[in-house]
Enzyme design. Sequence first.
Site, PDB file in Angstrom:
ATOM      1  CG  ASP A   1      -1.344 -16.651  -4.087  1.00 47.25           C
ATOM      2  OD1 ASP A   1      -2.414 -16.014  -3.970  1.00 47.25           O
ATOM      3  OD2 ASP A   1      -0.596 -16.564  -5.083  1.00 47.25           O
TER       4      ASP A   1
ATOM      5  CE1 TYR B   1      -9.392  -1.989  -3.293  1.00 45.10           C
ATOM      6  CE2 TYR B   1     -10.552   0.095  -3.078  1.00 45.10           C
ATOM      7  CZ  TYR B   1      -9.961  -1.007  -2.502  1.00 45.10           C
ATOM      8  OH  TYR B   1      -9.932  -1.126  -1.138  1.00 45.10           O
TER       9      TYR B   1
ATOM     10  CG  ASN C   1      -8.169   7.188   2.985  1.00 42.01           C
ATOM     11  OD1 ASN C   1      -7.281   6.594   3.568  1.00 42.01           O
ATOM     12  ND2 ASN C   1      -7.976   7.871   1.873  1.00 42.01           N
TER      13      ASN C   1
ATOM     14  CD  GLU D   1       3.464   5.500  -0.631  1.00 37.42           C
ATOM     15  OE1 GLU D   1       3.471   4.290  -0.924  1.00 37.42           O
ATOM     16  OE2 GLU D   1       4.228   6.325  -1.163  1.00 37.42           O
TER      17      GLU D   1
HETATM   18  P1  NAD Z   1      -2.995  -3.973   3.162  1.00 31.98           P
HETATM   19  O1  NAD Z   1      -2.468  -3.927   1.767  1.00 31.98           O
HETATM   20  O2  NAD Z   1      -2.116  -3.455   4.250  1.00 31.98           O
HETATM   21  O3  NAD Z   1      -3.448  -5.446   3.535  1.00 31.98           O
HETATM   22  C1  NAD Z   1      -3.949  -6.351   2.582  1.00 31.98           C
HETATM   23  C2  NAD Z   1      -3.224  -7.657   2.789  1.00 31.98           C
HETATM   24  O4  NAD Z   1      -3.732  -8.616   1.845  1.00 31.98           O
HETATM   25  C3  NAD Z   1      -1.698  -7.558   2.535  1.00 31.98           C
HETATM   26  O5  NAD Z   1      -0.976  -7.940   3.681  1.00 31.98           O
HETATM   27  C4  NAD Z   1      -1.465  -8.497   1.365  1.00 31.98           C
HETATM   28  O6  NAD Z   1      -0.232  -9.186   1.438  1.00 31.98           O
HETATM   29  C5  NAD Z   1      -2.642  -9.446   1.494  1.00 31.98           C
HETATM   30  N1  NAD Z   1      -2.864 -10.145   0.232  1.00 31.98           N
HETATM   31  C6  NAD Z   1      -2.932  -9.605  -1.010  1.00 31.98           C
HETATM   32  N2  NAD Z   1      -3.048 -10.573  -1.936  1.00 31.98           N
HETATM   33  C7  NAD Z   1      -3.057 -11.750  -1.244  1.00 31.98           C
HETATM   34  C8  NAD Z   1      -3.121 -13.109  -1.654  1.00 31.98           C
HETATM   35  N3  NAD Z   1      -3.214 -13.440  -2.951  1.00 31.98           N
HETATM   36  N4  NAD Z   1      -3.092 -14.061  -0.698  1.00 31.98           N
HETATM   37  C9  NAD Z   1      -2.965 -13.735   0.607  1.00 31.98           C
HETATM   38  N5  NAD Z   1      -2.888 -12.464   1.055  1.00 31.98           N
HETATM   39  C10 NAD Z   1      -2.929 -11.484   0.130  1.00 31.98           C
HETATM   40  O7  NAD Z   1      -4.388  -3.186   3.130  1.00 31.98           O
HETATM   41  P2  NAD Z   1      -5.319  -2.694   4.330  1.00 31.98           P
HETATM   42  O8  NAD Z   1      -5.295  -1.216   4.310  1.00 31.98           O
HETATM   43  O9  NAD Z   1      -4.990  -3.430   5.577  1.00 31.98           O
HETATM   44  O10 NAD Z   1      -6.750  -3.160   3.783  1.00 31.98           O
HETATM   45  C11 NAD Z   1      -7.423  -4.305   4.260  1.00 31.98           C
HETATM   46  C12 NAD Z   1      -8.745  -4.448   3.535  1.00 31.98           C
HETATM   47  O11 NAD Z   1      -9.533  -3.272   3.729  1.00 31.98           O
HETATM   48  C13 NAD Z   1      -8.604  -4.602   2.015  1.00 31.98           C
HETATM   49  O12 NAD Z   1      -9.578  -5.497   1.548  1.00 31.98           O
HETATM   50  C14 NAD Z   1      -8.894  -3.215   1.497  1.00 31.98           C
HETATM   51  O13 NAD Z   1      -9.370  -3.250   0.163  1.00 31.98           O
HETATM   52  C15 NAD Z   1      -9.945  -2.736   2.485  1.00 31.98           C
HETATM   53  N6  NAD Z   1     -10.008  -1.271   2.574  1.00 31.98           N
HETATM   54  C16 NAD Z   1      -8.979  -0.569   3.120  1.00 31.98           C
HETATM   55  C17 NAD Z   1      -9.064   0.811   3.203  1.00 31.98           C
HETATM   56  C18 NAD Z   1      -7.941   1.653   3.806  1.00 31.98           C
HETATM   57  O14 NAD Z   1      -8.054   2.875   3.836  1.00 31.98           O
HETATM   58  N7  NAD Z   1      -6.874   1.064   4.304  1.00 31.98           N
HETATM   59  C19 NAD Z   1     -10.195   1.477   2.712  1.00 31.98           C
HETATM   60  C20 NAD Z   1     -11.208   0.726   2.153  1.00 31.98           C
HETATM   61  C21 NAD Z   1     -11.131  -0.658   2.094  1.00 31.98           C
END
Ligand code: NAD
Length: 320
Positions: free
Chosen positions: A50, A144, A173, A186
């Site tokens: 964590d 966020y 995105n 999602e």
């Molecule tokens: P995701 O939710 O699939 O992955 C995020 C991961 O972080 C998850 O597996 C979650 O379990 C882990 N996590 C959360 N809290 C945690 C903690 N306390 N300790 C350890 N792990 C923890 O999201 P994603 O789409 O893979 O996004 C990855 C990164 O990219 C994020 O920082 C997100 O904000 C950023 N982002 C994503 C998008 C998108 O469209 N997917 C767009 C902009 C920014």
Amino acid sequence: MKKALVCGAGGFIGAHLVRRLVDEGLWVRGVDIKEPEFAASGAQEFVLADLRDREQCAKALAGGFDDVYQLAADMGGMGFIHSAECEIMRNNVLVNVNVVDAAAEAGISRYFYSSSVCVYRDMAVGEAELTEAQAYPAQPDNEYGWEKLYAERVVSAYGRRGGFETRIARFQNTYGPEGTWRGGREKAPAAICRKVAEAADGGEIEVWGDGSAVRSYTFVDDLLDGIRLLVESDRSEPANIGNPEYVTVDELVRTVAEVAGKDVRIRHVDGPVGVQSRNFSHAAVEALGFEARVPLREGIARTYPWVAQRVAAAAAARTG
Ligand code: NAD
């Protein structure tokens, strides 16, 4: 052998990034609060931790690393971002501060942070594109985005004081196979794929808002290209990474329906839509050699079958 720590390796982009780095010949430790949901991690080592907890961050960094990729975040689509603003601000600020603080103590060389275009203000349809510098004066549309902007500043300050390189990408995105596709976290492309997969040919799906909001969607492989180019560059300022193909939500639905080979009617319902429009400059990342190669239709054609398979498996499990 170069060593990389990927935080958030149990998530969508993190799991894809781990595979990319391993393919490139790096030794990778993945860390997340949960195991990857859809496939075993490709990392040489996977640690459950964590990352809100400073001690667990130090353990995740034990042994020393050249590069840290920080992608862990409590996040989801617009429904989640609007309903869980306190959890998002608390959890993400703890993760972002504790990981970078532990990384500085561990003496890493380079730190990558995954920010978001949610740091920008809302835009009007047809407005000229925003450059990275135009995130200021700051007016993000949601909490966020505010937390992401703060975390960018924390990372940059630690880099300046801690003597390591920092790279910050503002992701647009992003979608693709192995992304969250149900459960409330999602994002639009996966949600629309699921709704279309669940609908009968000639049926109807619900879409939040009036369908006119403008977005662009980046296929995950393109995003990884951008991340790697940015990390290997000498740019310490944030850089937008995304696809310049902008579409309305209704156009996204039509693309998914076309790929699915279904005739689907759209019913617009009230729901959290987020910003009205997006249009970002990609000049900074393009100057590093980046090009988004996967058009929306092709990316959906590579994503929809994966979601449709899960929908079919869930339906089969329900009927026994
Ligand atoms: P995701 O939710 O699939 O992955 C995020 C991961 O972080 C998850 O597996 C979650 O379990 C882990 N996590 C959360 N809290 C945690 C903690 N306390 N300790 C350890 N792990 C923890 O999201 P994603 O789409 O893979 O996004 C990855 C990164 O990219 C994020 O920082 C997100 O904000 C950023 N982002 C994503 C998008 C998108 O469209 N997917 C767009 C902009 C920014």
